[in-house]
Design an enzyme around this catalytic site. Sequence first.
Site, PDB file in Angstrom:
ATOM      1  N   LYS A  36      27.341  43.596  45.073  1.00 41.68           N
ATOM      2  CA  LYS A  36      28.626  42.911  44.884  1.00 41.68           C
ATOM      3  C   LYS A  36      29.034  42.335  46.233  1.00 41.68           C
ATOM      4  CE  LYS A  36      31.916  42.157  41.816  1.00 41.68           C
ATOM      5  NZ  LYS A  36      31.798  41.886  40.372  1.00 41.68           N
ATOM      6  N   ASP A  78      33.006  35.968  40.138  1.00 37.22           N
ATOM      7  CA  ASP A  78      33.894  37.074  39.756  1.00 37.22           C
ATOM      8  C   ASP A  78      35.296  36.508  39.950  1.00 37.22           C
ATOM      9  OD1 ASP A  78      34.059  40.051  39.066  1.00 37.22           O
ATOM     10  OD2 ASP A  78      35.315  40.021  40.836  1.00 37.22           O
TER      11      ASP A  78
HETATM   12  P1  NDP Z   1      39.502  35.318  36.785  1.00 41.97           P
HETATM   13  O1  NDP Z   1      39.815  35.093  38.230  1.00 41.97           O
HETATM   14  O2  NDP Z   1      38.984  34.189  35.984  1.00 41.97           O
HETATM   15  O3  NDP Z   1      40.794  35.895  36.034  1.00 41.97           O
HETATM   16  C1  NDP Z   1      41.437  37.056  36.419  1.00 41.97           C
HETATM   17  C2  NDP Z   1      42.722  37.139  35.634  1.00 41.97           C
HETATM   18  O4  NDP Z   1      43.368  38.360  35.917  1.00 41.97           O
HETATM   19  C3  NDP Z   1      43.707  36.049  35.996  1.00 41.97           C
HETATM   20  O5  NDP Z   1      44.491  35.741  34.899  1.00 41.97           O
HETATM   21  C4  NDP Z   1      44.536  36.722  37.089  1.00 41.97           C
HETATM   22  O6  NDP Z   1      45.815  36.166  37.243  1.00 41.97           O
HETATM   23  C5  NDP Z   1      44.636  38.119  36.552  1.00 41.97           C
HETATM   24  N1  NDP Z   1      44.825  39.052  37.657  1.00 41.97           N
HETATM   25  C6  NDP Z   1      44.081  39.173  38.789  1.00 41.97           C
HETATM   26  N2  NDP Z   1      44.575  40.112  39.585  1.00 41.97           N
HETATM   27  C7  NDP Z   1      45.649  40.609  38.938  1.00 41.97           C
HETATM   28  C8  NDP Z   1      46.594  41.621  39.235  1.00 41.97           C
HETATM   29  N3  NDP Z   1      46.530  42.294  40.374  1.00 41.97           N
HETATM   30  N4  NDP Z   1      47.561  41.861  38.313  1.00 41.97           N
HETATM   31  C9  NDP Z   1      47.624  41.184  37.152  1.00 41.97           C
HETATM   32  N5  NDP Z   1      46.760  40.209  36.828  1.00 41.97           N
HETATM   33  C10 NDP Z   1      45.808  39.936  37.700  1.00 41.97           C
HETATM   34  O7  NDP Z   1      38.505  36.567  36.765  1.00 41.97           O
HETATM   35  P2  NDP Z   1      37.542  37.028  35.582  1.00 41.97           P
HETATM   36  O8  NDP Z   1      38.182  36.772  34.279  1.00 41.97           O
HETATM   37  O9  NDP Z   1      36.189  36.495  35.861  1.00 41.97           O
HETATM   38  O10 NDP Z   1      37.473  38.592  35.864  1.00 41.97           O
HETATM   39  C11 NDP Z   1      38.420  39.508  35.321  1.00 41.97           C
HETATM   40  C12 NDP Z   1      37.874  40.912  35.452  1.00 41.97           C
HETATM   41  O11 NDP Z   1      36.630  41.002  34.739  1.00 41.97           O
HETATM   42  C13 NDP Z   1      37.561  41.393  36.866  1.00 41.97           C
HETATM   43  O12 NDP Z   1      37.776  42.793  36.941  1.00 41.97           O
HETATM   44  C14 NDP Z   1      36.076  41.118  36.995  1.00 41.97           C
HETATM   45  O13 NDP Z   1      35.483  41.942  37.977  1.00 41.97           O
HETATM   46  C15 NDP Z   1      35.620  41.479  35.603  1.00 41.97           C
HETATM   47  N6  NDP Z   1      34.336  40.914  35.209  1.00 41.97           N
HETATM   48  C16 NDP Z   1      34.144  39.560  35.187  1.00 41.97           C
HETATM   49  C17 NDP Z   1      32.925  39.057  34.773  1.00 41.97           C
HETATM   50  C18 NDP Z   1      32.699  37.597  34.615  1.00 41.97           C
HETATM   51  O14 NDP Z   1      31.635  37.215  34.098  1.00 41.97           O
HETATM   52  N7  NDP Z   1      33.626  36.736  34.985  1.00 41.97           N
HETATM   53  C19 NDP Z   1      31.805  39.943  34.417  1.00 41.97           C
HETATM   54  C20 NDP Z   1      32.149  41.344  34.384  1.00 41.97           C
HETATM   55  C21 NDP Z   1      33.362  41.785  34.813  1.00 41.97           C
HETATM   56  P3  NDP Z   1      46.096  35.140  38.466  1.00 41.97           P
HETATM   57  O15 NDP Z   1      45.484  33.851  38.043  1.00 41.97           O
HETATM   58  O16 NDP Z   1      47.572  35.100  38.538  1.00 41.97           O
HETATM   59  O17 NDP Z   1      45.470  35.731  39.684  1.00 41.97           O
END
Ligand code: NDP
Length: 444
Positions: free
Chosen positions: A126, A166
């Site tokens: 990572k 990510d």
């Molecule tokens: P994105 O950046 O596309 O989206 C993250 C979302 O979560 C956004 O809506 C963001 O809001 C919100 N968010 C982030 N931090 C916080 C916080 N502290 N409190 C509340 N909301 C928050 O990321 P992904 O969708 O790609 O990833 C989401 C999760 O899934 C992560 O944990 C990632 O590690 C996991 N993951 C992702 C994979 C992938 O293929 N993308 C694969 C496996 C796991 P804002 O825009 O306001 O920051």
Amino acid sequence: MSYVDEVLAKVIEKNPSEPEFHQAVTEVFETIRPVIEEREDFFRREAILERITEPERIIRFRVPWVDDKGNVQVNMGIRVQFNSAIGPYKGGLRFHPSVNQCIIKFLGFEQVFKNSLTGLPIGGGKGGSDFDPKGKSDREIMAFCQSFMTELCKHIGADTDVPAGDIGVGGREIGYLFGQYKRIRGLYEGVLTGKGLTYGGSLARTEATGYGLVYITQELLKDKGMDLAGKTVCVSGAGNVAIYAIEKAQQFGAKVVTCSDSNGWVYDPEGIDLEALKEIKEVNRARLTEYKKYRPNSEYHEGRGVWQIKCDVALPCATQNELFIDDAKQLAANGCIAVCEGANMPTTLDATKYLQDNGIYFIPGKASNAGGVATSALEMSQNSERLSWTFEEVDGKLQGIMTNIYKNISAAASRYGKENDFVTGANIAGFEKVLNAMLAQGIC
Ligand code: NDP
């Protein structure tokens, strides 16, 4: 003291100020305890738990770049190459101000077991940076990505370490990173996944994590004689994972009523309007406050609160530690049947325990969000054979992988008398494969 407790204490002592890493190691150790205790002396002699908790390598570097005002900015870049026993390191890059060594170590550690669960030959890693992409211009994002890759490119490659996206790293960032890698290394190879379709990306990669999450949720419900159709679902997050989880859940006939970002959350009792959400988040890169303009009957609330809405299935898809014990109590009181994690470690340890103790099916992220990395591995395969598969072919393989993960974690839990404990099942099934590969490869 048992070998598990001995090493747990050592990990905490050797890695002070790394609470999320302690949390991840504690969860894994508590659940693989029965496997270790079967041959405790042997594992102690082999120092297997010490080896599995010490990353093979941590690369930390300076990322200087120039902002639009001509000022030099400096961020921290990091890559944790955690374990390569079953294949090249594989795992995402996260660009977010909360990134530090602890967060990346916990994610890398989880990734080792998740990648193992996919059944594909990929090790765990990572990386990321404390760079905040929010509010930056395209040129600033490119400048940052080019500087980040100028250092990272010395340590990665199609057969050594293959990063992906990510939080904060989507298609745009992967494009800039890939361009810079190619420029410096002179290699057109599958060194990153999540690439655009015109330069080696895989169809269905964008959708894979969210779709995979819903495939495994449906598999669980079917196994328990239920179906997603007609169920009410609460989702947190509004990013890549959340959006495609909502899409697939809706295709399966569920009604998804919430989503959130880091400022607030939306409750739409008629069901989230996915087109509106995609336009807000994917096209305009705006905040969820915009959603009410599309759906006047929906509610927008500042802060957090998604889990207070009554639902059958909860899919936390935002970030780590976003579902706490009080949320777990609320979900249970509202009759929730299942919580399946889309994000990495969104549920705190005590909340997980509460859910499990109260008969709510709980699938941990390392199993339920593994569809993303699995499809990344399918992208690597397509890059190696210089072919592109159809959407249906990739999606079909993804479904098969998620079904297998469900079967394997279920079976592993049952083998140790822990029926329906999918945390134990996922950790044991993931651990056993890595363990066998490590033992076969000698002391390394
Ligand atoms: P994105 O950046 O596309 O989206 C993250 C979302 O979560 C956004 O809506 C963001 O809001 C919100 N968010 C982030 N931090 C916080 C916080 N502290 N409190 C509340 N909301 C928050 O990321 P992904 O969708 O790609 O990833 C989401 C999760 O899934 C992560 O944990 C990632 O590690 C996991 N993951 C992702 C994979 C992938 O293929 N993308 C694969 C496996 C796991 P804002 O825009 O306001 O920051």
